[in-house]
Design a protein around this motif. Structure first.
Motif, PDB file in Angstrom:
ATOM      1  N   GLY A  37       0.821  -1.211   0.000  1.00 34.98           N
ATOM      2  CA  GLY A  37       0.000   0.000   0.000  1.00 34.98           C
ATOM      3  C   GLY A  37       0.852   1.256   0.000  1.00 34.98           C
ATOM      4  O   GLY A  37       2.057   1.221  -0.231  1.00 34.98           O
ATOM      5  N   LEU A  38       0.220   2.380   0.286  1.00 38.39           N
ATOM      6  CA  LEU A  38       0.893   3.674   0.306  1.00 38.39           C
ATOM      7  C   LEU A  38       2.081   3.681   1.254  1.00 38.39           C
ATOM      8  O   LEU A  38       2.054   3.058   2.307  1.00 38.39           O
ATOM      9  CB  LEU A  38      -0.084   4.768   0.748  1.00 38.39           C
ATOM     10  CG  LEU A  38      -0.950   5.386  -0.328  1.00 38.39           C
ATOM     11  CD1 LEU A  38      -1.964   6.339   0.296  1.00 38.39           C
ATOM     12  CD2 LEU A  38      -0.121   6.116  -1.360  1.00 38.39           C
ATOM     13  N   GLY A  39       3.099   4.414   0.884  1.00 39.05           N
ATOM     14  CA  GLY A  39       4.271   4.545   1.736  1.00 39.05           C
ATOM     15  C   GLY A  39       5.546   4.104   1.059  1.00 39.05           C
ATOM     16  O   GLY A  39       6.635   4.389   1.531  1.00 39.05           O
ATOM     17  N   GLY A  40       5.436   3.395  -0.039  1.00 35.60           N
ATOM     18  CA  GLY A  40       6.617   3.004  -0.790  1.00 35.60           C
ATOM     19  C   GLY A  40       7.387   1.849  -0.184  1.00 35.60           C
ATOM     20  O   GLY A  40       6.944   1.182   0.756  1.00 35.60           O
ATOM     21  N   THR A  41       8.566   1.634  -0.728  1.00 35.38           N
ATOM     22  CA  THR A  41       9.419   0.519  -0.323  1.00 35.38           C
ATOM     23  C   THR A  41       9.764   0.578   1.152  1.00 35.38           C
ATOM     24  O   THR A  41       9.686  -0.426   1.862  1.00 35.38           O
ATOM     25  CB  THR A  41      10.716   0.520  -1.169  1.00 35.38           C
ATOM     26  OG1 THR A  41      10.352   0.371  -2.535  1.00 35.38           O
ATOM     27  CG2 THR A  41      11.646  -0.602  -0.759  1.00 35.38           C
ATOM     28  N   THR A  99       8.359   7.521  -8.694  1.00 34.10           N
ATOM     29  CA  THR A  99       8.021   6.099  -8.663  1.00 34.10           C
ATOM     30  C   THR A  99       9.085   5.208  -8.043  1.00 34.10           C
ATOM     31  O   THR A  99       8.860   4.017  -7.866  1.00 34.10           O
ATOM     32  CB  THR A  99       7.741   5.581 -10.087  1.00 34.10           C
ATOM     33  OG1 THR A  99       8.875   5.855 -10.902  1.00 34.10           O
ATOM     34  CG2 THR A  99       6.506   6.242 -10.659  1.00 34.10           C
ATOM     35  N   GLY A 100      10.239   5.758  -7.724  1.00 35.06           N
ATOM     36  CA  GLY A 100      11.293   4.899  -7.194  1.00 35.06           C
ATOM     37  C   GLY A 100      11.764   3.948  -8.281  1.00 35.06           C
ATOM     38  O   GLY A 100      11.661   4.248  -9.466  1.00 35.06           O
ATOM     39  N   GLY A 101      12.263   2.816  -7.867  1.00 34.08           N
ATOM     40  CA  GLY A 101      12.766   1.867  -8.846  1.00 34.08           C
ATOM     41  C   GLY A 101      12.726   0.455  -8.330  1.00 34.08           C
ATOM     42  O   GLY A 101      12.474   0.210  -7.153  1.00 34.08           O
TER      43      GLY A 101
END
Length: 165
Positions: free
Chosen positions: A48-52, A155-157
């Motif tokens: 969910g939200l919050g990323g890696t 978006t990060g990677g």
């Protein structure tokens, strides 16, 4: 397809950078939306939200590290007068469940923070139509057009796994 919705700022990515950007812009009075969608990894990981960091990185790692430190402290406690029943047992399932529950509470907290700042959240995978418009596709296949004066890609990677060595 849902009708086009217009924003001052559209942030693609619901990790720490994207969320910080969206919240700050909203506090400055801008009309903001965040789109976030995680394509499951080859191992099936999604979140969910919050990323890696929140979902599969820093936060779970630190919680598991804390659990390990507690185990070490319990083993050493008898040296300092604590009577601890032996053998000491650890329930991995219970720890993993506690970690996941904490992560879910952080996911929910991020959604609430976006709502409080009147940032619209879309759980869709975005693709550019042009420099100011994206088409987002939900898990259900429903398409939504979003346009904005400014679009931030946060978006990060992900690593790419070699198919052969």
């Amino acid at each position: 397809m849902e009708g086009q919705q217009d924003y001052d700022l559209l942030v693609i990515g619901g990790g720490s950078g994207g969320l910080a950007c969206a919240k700050e812009a909203a506090q400055l009075g801008r009309k903001v939306a965040v789109v976030d969608y995680v394509e499951p990894s080859p191992q099936g990981t999604k979140w969910g939200l919050g990323g890696t960091c929140v979902n599969v990185g820093c936060i779970p790692k630190k919680l598991m590290h804390q659990a390990a430190l507690l185990g070490g402290m319990i083993q050493d406690a008898h040296h300092y007068g604590w009577e601890v029943a032996q053998p000491i047992r650890h329930d991995w399932r219970k720890m993993a469940e506690a970690v996941q529950n904490h992560v879910k509470s952080l996911n929910w907290g991020h959604r609430v923070q976006l709502q409080d700042r009147k940032v619209k959240y879309f759980n869709i995978k975005a693709s550019f139509i042009n420099e100011h418009t994206v088409c987002g596709i939900a898990k259900s296949g429903k398409e939504t057009l979003l346009s904005a004066d400014h679009i931030v890609i946060a978006t990060g990677g992900r690593p790419r796994y070699p198919t052969h060595i």
